[in-house]
Design a protein around this motif. Structure first.
Motif: not given
Ligand SMILES: [Fe+2]
Ligand SMILES: [Fe+2]
Length: 170
Positions: A1-2, A26, A29-31, A33, A36-37, A105
């Motif tokens: 999730m963003s 951006e 959100n990349r960090y 993500d 999240d992964r 975050r």
């Protein structure tokens, strides 16, 4: 999730700043993500930190060019945010504690829209009022040193100018 969506409310109609802010979102959100992964989010976070250092330095150059005092509440808020972000890196790298990396975050996602809509918007407004062009670095009408007799005489309002934000008690 963003972590944060780029929306119209974040657009300040200052192309360079809008571009930088879009990059900030951006990178955030990349960090997020990566978190999240379940991947190592530290490199992405450090990229966000480096970008944020540049981003804030750019705004602070504009503040200086339009006559803001070096110690103003907008700059102080920048310093506070950078402090927290650097602490997150220190915790992860030196203490092996990645909990702050996950927590910050949410903090950053909640902090950014308010900062952009108040402090950065106030900076853009001041730039427009003072006729400052970031491309040339020319400022038609900079705020004079606060408190100086010259400033008081020329424009009494300029003497109290700090960040220009109505939310600021300075
Ligand atoms: Fe900003
Ligand atoms: Fe800012």
């Amino acid at each position: 999730m963003s972590a944060l969506a780029w929306t119209d409310e974040l657009v300040l109609n200052q192309p360079e700043l809008d571009h930088t802010h879009e990059e900030f979102v951006e990178l955030l959100n990349r960090y997020a993500d990566m978190l999240d992964r379940g991947e190592d989010a530290l490199p992405a976070f450090k990229e966000l930190l480096a970008h944020t250092e540049e981003h804030f330095a750019m705004e602070e150059r504009w503040m200086a060019a339009t006559g803001f005092e070096p110690e103003n509440c907008h700059s102080s808020q920048h310093a506070m945010v950078l402090n927290v972000m650097r602490e997150v890196v220190r915790y992860a790298e030196d203490l092996g504690d990645r909990e702050p990396l996950a927590i910050v975050r949410t903090e950053l996602s909640q902090w950014f829209p308010g900062h952009a809509e108040m402090m950065d918007a106030a900076l853009v407004y001041t730039m427009e009022q003072r006729g400052f062009d970031p491309k040339t670095g020319e400022c038609r009408d900079p705020i004079r040193a606060a408190g100086s007799a010259e400033a008081q005489a020329a424009d009494p309002a300029s003497a109290v100018s700090a960040c220009g934000s109505t939310s600021c008690g300075h």
